[in-house]
Design a protein around this motif. Structure first.
Motif, PDB file in Angstrom:
ATOM      1  N   UNK A 121       0.862  -1.173   0.000  1.00  0.00           N
ATOM      2  CA  UNK A 121       0.000   0.000   0.000  1.00  0.00           C
ATOM      3  C   UNK A 121       0.903   1.230   0.000  1.00  0.00           C
ATOM      4  N   UNK A 122       0.355   2.388   0.314  1.00  0.00           N
ATOM      5  CA  UNK A 122       1.165   3.599   0.346  1.00  0.00           C
ATOM      6  C   UNK A 122       2.185   3.572   1.486  1.00  0.00           C
ATOM      7  N   UNK A 123       1.906   2.781   2.528  1.00  0.00           N
ATOM      8  CA  UNK A 123       2.770   2.802   3.711  1.00  0.00           C
ATOM      9  C   UNK A 123       3.236   1.429   4.178  1.00  0.00           C
ATOM     10  N   UNK A 124       2.616   0.367   3.713  1.00  0.00           N
ATOM     11  CA  UNK A 124       2.861  -0.953   4.292  1.00  0.00           C
ATOM     12  C   UNK A 124       2.984  -2.045   3.234  1.00  0.00           C
ATOM     13  N   UNK A 125       3.504  -3.179   3.676  1.00  0.00           N
ATOM     14  CA  UNK A 125       3.427  -4.431   2.933  1.00  0.00           C
ATOM     15  C   UNK A 125       2.450  -5.334   3.679  1.00  0.00           C
ATOM     16  N   UNK A 126       1.455  -5.861   2.969  1.00  0.00           N
ATOM     17  CA  UNK A 126       0.543  -6.847   3.554  1.00  0.00           C
ATOM     18  C   UNK A 126       0.867  -8.210   2.954  1.00  0.00           C
ATOM     19  N   UNK A 127       1.042  -9.204   3.804  1.00  0.00           N
ATOM     20  CA  UNK A 127       1.285 -10.574   3.371  1.00  0.00           C
ATOM     21  C   UNK A 127       0.268 -11.486   4.043  1.00  0.00           C
ATOM     22  N   UNK A 128      -0.409 -12.313   3.237  1.00  0.00           N
ATOM     23  CA  UNK A 128      -1.451 -13.176   3.777  1.00  0.00           C
ATOM     24  C   UNK A 128      -0.958 -14.619   3.853  1.00  0.00           C
ATOM     25  N   UNK A 129      -1.723 -15.461   4.545  1.00  0.00           N
ATOM     26  CA  UNK A 129      -1.386 -16.872   4.704  1.00  0.00           C
ATOM     27  C   UNK A 129      -2.531 -17.734   4.194  1.00  0.00           C
ATOM     28  N   UNK A 130      -2.208 -18.981   3.911  1.00  0.00           N
ATOM     29  CA  UNK A 130      -3.161 -19.881   3.253  1.00  0.00           C
ATOM     30  C   UNK A 130      -4.323 -20.263   4.170  1.00  0.00           C
ATOM     31  N   UNK A 131      -4.092 -21.104   5.154  1.00  0.00           N
ATOM     32  CA  UNK A 131      -5.165 -21.612   6.002  1.00  0.00           C
ATOM     33  C   UNK A 131      -5.043 -21.168   7.460  1.00  0.00           C
ATOM     34  N   UNK A 132      -4.101 -20.313   7.744  1.00  0.00           N
ATOM     35  CA  UNK A 132      -3.858 -19.904   9.119  1.00  0.00           C
ATOM     36  C   UNK A 132      -4.717 -18.717   9.546  1.00  0.00           C
ATOM     37  N   UNK A 133      -5.334 -18.039   8.579  1.00  0.00           N
ATOM     38  CA  UNK A 133      -6.218 -16.922   8.892  1.00  0.00           C
ATOM     39  C   UNK A 133      -5.523 -15.720   9.490  1.00  0.00           C
ATOM     40  N   UNK A 134      -4.254 -15.509   9.137  1.00  0.00           N
ATOM     41  CA  UNK A 134      -3.539 -14.336   9.630  1.00  0.00           C
ATOM     42  C   UNK A 134      -2.899 -13.590   8.472  1.00  0.00           C
ATOM     43  N   UNK A 135      -2.888 -12.270   8.589  1.00  0.00           N
ATOM     44  CA  UNK A 135      -2.203 -11.399   7.647  1.00  0.00           C
ATOM     45  C   UNK A 135      -1.176 -10.589   8.421  1.00  0.00           C
ATOM     46  N   UNK A 136       0.005 -10.434   7.844  1.00  0.00           N
ATOM     47  CA  UNK A 136       1.074  -9.682   8.486  1.00  0.00           C
ATOM     48  C   UNK A 136       1.237  -8.336   7.782  1.00  0.00           C
ATOM     49  N   UNK A 137       1.186  -7.272   8.565  1.00  0.00           N
ATOM     50  CA  UNK A 137       1.520  -5.948   8.038  1.00  0.00           C
ATOM     51  C   UNK A 137       2.998  -5.710   8.313  1.00  0.00           C
ATOM     52  N   UNK A 138       3.764  -5.485   7.261  1.00  0.00           N
ATOM     53  CA  UNK A 138       5.216  -5.384   7.366  1.00  0.00           C
ATOM     54  C   UNK A 138       5.721  -3.985   7.013  1.00  0.00           C
ATOM     55  N   UNK A 139       6.844  -3.653   7.572  1.00  0.00           N
ATOM     56  CA  UNK A 139       7.539  -2.424   7.203  1.00  0.00           C
ATOM     57  C   UNK A 139       8.159  -2.627   5.818  1.00  0.00           C
ATOM     58  N   UNK A 140       7.898  -1.735   4.851  1.00  0.00           N
ATOM     59  CA  UNK A 140       8.393  -1.960   3.492  1.00  0.00           C
ATOM     60  C   UNK A 140       9.904  -1.826   3.343  1.00  0.00           C
ATOM     61  N   UNK A 141      10.564  -1.215   4.320  1.00  0.00           N
ATOM     62  CA  UNK A 141      12.014  -1.067   4.247  1.00  0.00           C
ATOM     63  C   UNK A 141      12.705  -2.310   4.799  1.00  0.00           C
ATOM     64  N   UNK A 142      12.316  -2.728   5.991  1.00  0.00           N
ATOM     65  CA  UNK A 142      12.983  -3.830   6.673  1.00  0.00           C
ATOM     66  C   UNK A 142      12.282  -5.171   6.528  1.00  0.00           C
ATOM     67  N   UNK A 143      11.005  -5.156   6.147  1.00  0.00           N
ATOM     68  CA  UNK A 143      10.119  -6.328   6.108  1.00  0.00           C
ATOM     69  C   UNK A 143       9.754  -6.842   7.499  1.00  0.00           C
ATOM     70  N   UNK A 144      10.132  -6.126   8.541  1.00  0.00           N
ATOM     71  CA  UNK A 144       9.740  -6.513   9.896  1.00  0.00           C
ATOM     72  C   UNK A 144       8.222  -6.478  10.032  1.00  0.00           C
ATOM     73  N   UNK A 145       7.671  -7.425  10.787  1.00  0.00           N
ATOM     74  CA  UNK A 145       6.238  -7.438  11.041  1.00  0.00           C
ATOM     75  C   UNK A 145       5.886  -6.335  12.028  1.00  0.00           C
ATOM     76  N   UNK A 146       4.958  -5.471  11.627  1.00  0.00           N
ATOM     77  CA  UNK A 146       4.501  -4.366  12.456  1.00  0.00           C
ATOM     78  C   UNK A 146       3.244  -4.759  13.219  1.00  0.00           C
TER      79      UNK A 146
END
Length: 281
Positions: A121-146
């Motif tokens: 997005x304009x500020x974040x990286x969103x990564x989803x998972x298959x069957x775990x029902x969780x999405x991780x919002x990540x820092x686009x510079x470091x990829x750290x989970x926010x």
């Protein structure tokens, strides 16, 4: 000399099967019982039938079970791919050099999470998972989970259209989500000539349209998110040369190129990535 990434990958593989068995080998997700392998375009349907013109070919990590791909600017590395790689015990988010396929940075997921699509997005990286029902919002510079949020159902593909997230779950439904909270804001059913289209997988939002890989096929469809109607079907069969296809899996990975009308395409365990243009078949 082995890179830090190679060492991390070897360590992941050492624990993958012991942690979760062979579940990751089942693929992207459970297919709908109504799904067909290929969508057929009726002769009288107002749907464009397109083919692929290859403009350039690049190296790609053949160990990447590619689930999401997007071209973007990184403040340190410049023009890069953000890529999501799947499989239990091997999943990660990574930043990749477009010219060489080198992994410049990566962040692993827990061994019990199967990574799927990824988008910026304009500020974040969103990564989803298959069957775990969780999405991780990540820092686009470091990829750290926010932040990590939960959602119902499976996750397959995701893209950002400038205002909202668009997400697929392998069915004929696209779900719209708030790009900040990840809350669901609506849905649309995808159809071709009035018939539902299943197996909608990796997504790319560009020009007000959604381009989608259809899992287990060599087809890509263009979807109008306002109506769910498919306006074009791309036949990408034969894109990967036969000599490279022996150890490769299905086509999966679509990213808009820097030049309007161009796209990058790759697949799960593909050793190549292609810059292409879609042309009239």
């Amino acid at each position: 000399m082995r890179s830090v990434f190679d060492e991390k990958r070897a360590a992941r593989r050492g624990v993958a099967l012991g942690a979760v068995g062979l579940l990751g080998l089942t693929g992207c997700g459970s297919a709908d019982a109504s799904a067909e392998e290929q969508v057929e375009v009726p002769e009288d349907a107002a749907v464009e039938q397109l083919s692929v013109e290859v403009l350039e070919t690049f190296e790609h990590d053949p160990d990447s079970f590619t689930q999401g791909l997007q071209l973007a600017e990184h403040p340190e590395y410049g023009n890069v791919f953000y890529e999501s790689a799947g499989l239990y015990g091997e999943s990660d988010a990574r930043i990749v050099d477009p010219g060489t396929g080198e992994v410049l940075a990566s962040q692993d997921l827990p061994a019990d999470q199967f990574a799927e699509g990824l988008t910026l997005t304009d500020t974040d990286v969103w990564q989803i998972t298959w069957q775990e029902g969780v999405a991780h919002r990540r820092d686009p510079v470091s990829l750290d989970i926010v932040e990590t949020v939960q959602y119902e159902g499976e996750g397959w593909g995701i893209c950002f259209d400038g205002e909202r997230l668009v997400m697929s779950d392998g069915s004929s439904t696209l779900t719209f989500r708030d790009p900040v909270t990840f809350e669901e804001t609506g849905t649309v059913e995808v159809t071709l000539d009035g018939e539902p289209v299943y197996q909608i997988n990796e997504l790319e939002c560009v020009g007000g349209q959604v381009w989608a890989n259809l899992w287990q096929t060599d087809q890509i469809v263009r979807i109008d998110p306002a109506t769910g109607e498919v306006g074009a079907v791309v036949d990408a069969a034969g894109l990967l040369p036969e000599e490279d296809a022996a150890n490769a899996d299905v086509l999966n990975g679509i990213a808009a190129g820097a030049e309007e009308g161009t796209f990058f395409l790759t697949g799960k365990h593909w050793p190549k990535l292609f810059l292409v243009r879609f042309t009239t078949a």
